[in-house]
Structures are given as structure tokens and as C-alpha cells.
Design a protein around this motif. Structure first.
Motif, mmCIF file in Angstrom:
data_model
loop_
_atom_site.group_PDB
_atom_site.id
_atom_site.type_symbol
_atom_site.label_atom_id
_atom_site.label_comp_id
_atom_site.label_asym_id
_atom_site.label_seq_id
_atom_site.Cartn_x
_atom_site.Cartn_y
_atom_site.Cartn_z
ATOM 1 N N ASP A 100 28.909 -52.688 8.344
ATOM 2 C CA ASP A 100 27.458 -52.781 8.270
ATOM 3 C C ASP A 100 27.040 -54.055 7.511
ATOM 4 O OD1 ASP A 100 24.960 -51.331 8.854
ATOM 5 O OD2 ASP A 100 24.714 -51.482 6.670
ATOM 6 N N ILE A 101 27.754 -54.360 6.454
ATOM 7 C CA ILE A 101 27.469 -55.591 5.688
ATOM 8 C C ILE A 101 27.698 -56.812 6.600
ATOM 9 C CG2 ILE A 101 28.302 -57.065 3.794
ATOM 10 C CD1 ILE A 101 28.846 -54.465 2.212
ATOM 11 N N ALA A 102 28.812 -56.781 7.339
ATOM 12 C CA ALA A 102 29.147 -57.905 8.234
ATOM 13 C C ALA A 102 28.065 -58.093 9.294
ATOM 14 C CB ALA A 102 30.498 -57.651 8.892
ATOM 15 N N GLU A 103 27.577 -56.995 9.820
ATOM 16 C CA GLU A 103 26.557 -57.028 10.873
ATOM 17 C C GLU A 103 25.250 -57.640 10.360
ATOM 18 O OE1 GLU A 103 27.197 -55.053 13.936
ATOM 19 O OE2 GLU A 103 25.538 -56.316 14.627
ATOM 20 N N HIS A 104 24.932 -57.353 9.093
ATOM 21 C CA HIS A 104 23.625 -57.752 8.571
ATOM 22 C C HIS A 104 23.658 -58.906 7.572
ATOM 23 C CE1 HIS A 104 23.026 -53.576 10.039
ATOM 24 N NE2 HIS A 104 21.999 -54.185 10.610
ATOM 25 N N LEU A 105 24.734 -59.680 7.582
ATOM 26 C CA LEU A 105 24.831 -60.803 6.628
ATOM 27 C C LEU A 105 23.630 -61.737 6.784
ATOM 28 C CD1 LEU A 105 28.413 -62.362 6.685
ATOM 29 C CD2 LEU A 105 27.276 -61.265 4.761
#
Ligand code: DC
Length: 230
Positions: free
Chosen positions: A63-68
Motif C-alpha cells: 500500500d505504501i509502494a502504491e501511494h508513494l
């Protein structure tokens, strides 16, 4: 225009193989865009660590990677309003990146972001899976190799020049651990594909490696006149 006609030079290899410097110089020489894919994994590790996220929690990491919220601007990397270019270079971020890079969901979340760097007049991309997964149709796929001792020496010299007090034995151990993790994971492991051209950089300097990559690219272009911008 079909973006698959835009040239990509994929440069993969282990930690401290010099691929970042080589890829950056090759991109400068050809006037191509440049993607340092390791930076994306380092950014995810940084955001996760700061948020106190467990580096084993694949779903949250993805999720962090998706929303960087990252902007690459020349040499600066901005996370929101903060310039994080220096902090993501630390060994702590590198080790965190190597851990989280083992997760399929994290890798999937970063895929389209990496592919978006493929723009005219061309791209030079470095990492571990540029030729195998992210740009399987790359114009040229290079795999850089060098002994772990040589890579440790190079990193040691680099850090000493920056005034960082380090121990060569620790660096060598760190490089070996990172190699084992990056090559041993089941998802997109670091390995040389049969369609890559390997360059052993142990006895070469950066300019010699850059020239060899440029020579191979020119040779491919001469054989394939349909490749864009060759
Ligand atoms: O190239 P680097 O040292 O900045 O990369 C940091 C870590 O990120 C590396 O140990 C493995 C991971 N990585 C990866 O798995 N795939 C990539 N394409 C780039 C980096």
C-alpha cells in the motif's frame, strides 16, 4: 506512438557493481531518461520505517509502494516537501529495501511507476530485474558483475571520500548478505538472463564500462534501423 518502440537500456547487477554510475553516464551520453529503480525500494523502506511499519507486513508495504508521493527532479528526490536524496542512500535504507523487495505485492505496486519512465528519446534503467521483468523487451540488457571483494573496496573508498568512518570487513559482510537476499528470493531474483550481455567490471574503470555499453548499443542500433532515436 507505440512506447514499445522507445529504446530501453536495462542495466542490472548486484550491490556496488557500479551500475548506478554507469547507467547515469550512459543516459547522459545518449540524452536519455534515467531510472534508478533501487531508489523506489529505498523510498518504500524509508516511509515504512518512519511510520513504524513492520518490514514483514507485505500488505501495508504494498500500500505504501502504491501511494508513494514522490517527485524525481534532476538529482533531487522529494517525498512530499522533503528532499530525501541523501537519507535514502544510507545502508539502513538499502538493507530495508533489500528486505521489502522480496515481496511480490510490493514489486507489483512499483511496476507501472517504473514503466512510466519509458519516454522519448529513450531510457536507461538500472536495478535487479530491469531486463527480466520490468522491461523484458529492452533494446539492450546488460548484467554487470564484479567480485564481492572488489565491490566492497569500491564502496569503502566512496564512503571514506565522503568522510564516513567505515570498516571494510563490515562492508564486505553487508554486501554478501545483500547478494544472498537479492539472489535467493523467489520473486524476481537477481540473476543473469540468457538474453543479457555480461560485463565483468573487476578490472575495468567506469569510463571503460560506459564505453562498452555504448559500443554494444550502437552495434544493436546499426543492425535494427527501426529502433527509435538510435
Ligand atoms: O540498487 P540499490 O542498492 O539502490 O537497491 C536497494 C535494494 O532494492 C536492493 O538490495 C534490492 C532492491 N532492488 C530490487 O529488488 N529490484 C530493483 N530493481 C532494484 C532494487
Amino acid at each position: 506512438m507505440d512506447i514499445n518502440h522507445i529504446s530501453v537500456i536495462a542495466i542490472d547487477g548486484p550491490s556496488a557493481s557500479g551500475k548506478g554510475t554507469v547507467a547515469h553516464r550512459v543516459s547522459g551520453s545518449l540524452g536519455f531518461h534515467y531510472l534508478d529503480s533501487g531508489k523506489l525500494y529505498r523510498l518504500v523502506a524509508l516511509v515504512a520505517t518512519r511510520a513504524g511499519v513492520d518490514l514483514a507486513d507485505e500488505e501495508v508495504l504494498a500500500d505504501i509502494a502504491e501511494h508513494l508521493n514522490v517527485i524525481f527532479k534532476d538529482k533531487e528526490i522529494r517525498l512530499g516537501n522533503e528532499d530525501v536524496s541523501d537519507i535514502i542512500r544510507t545502508e539502513t535504507c538499502g538493507n530495508g529495501a533489500s528486505r521489502i523487495a522480496a515481496y511480490l505485492q510490493v514489486r507489483k505496486a512499483l511496476l507501472s511507476r517504473q514503466r512510466a519512465f519509458r519516454r522519448n528519446p529513450g531510457l536507461v534503467a538500472d536495478g535487479r530485474d530491469m531486463g527480466s521483468v520490468v522491461f523484458p523487451d529492452a533494446t539492450l540488457k546488460i548484467f554487470l558483475i564484479a567480485s564481492s571483494e572488489t565491490r566492497a573496496q569500491r564502496r569503502y573508498k566512496q564512503l571514506m571520500e565522503k568522510g564516513v568512518d567505515v570498516n571494510i570487513t563490515t562492508i564486505l559482510q553487508d554486501i554478501r548478505e545483500r547478494d544472498a537476499r537479492d539472489s535467493g528470493r523467489s520473486v524476481s531474483p537477481l540473476k543473469q538472463g540468457s538474453d543479457t550481455s555480461s560485463i565483468d567490471t573487476t578490472l575495468l574503470n567506469i569510463t571503460e564500462v560506459v564505453n562498452e555499453v555504448l559500443r554494444q548499443y550502437t552495434e544493436i542500433c546499426a543492425k535494427n534501423s527501426d529502433i527509435n532515436e538510435c
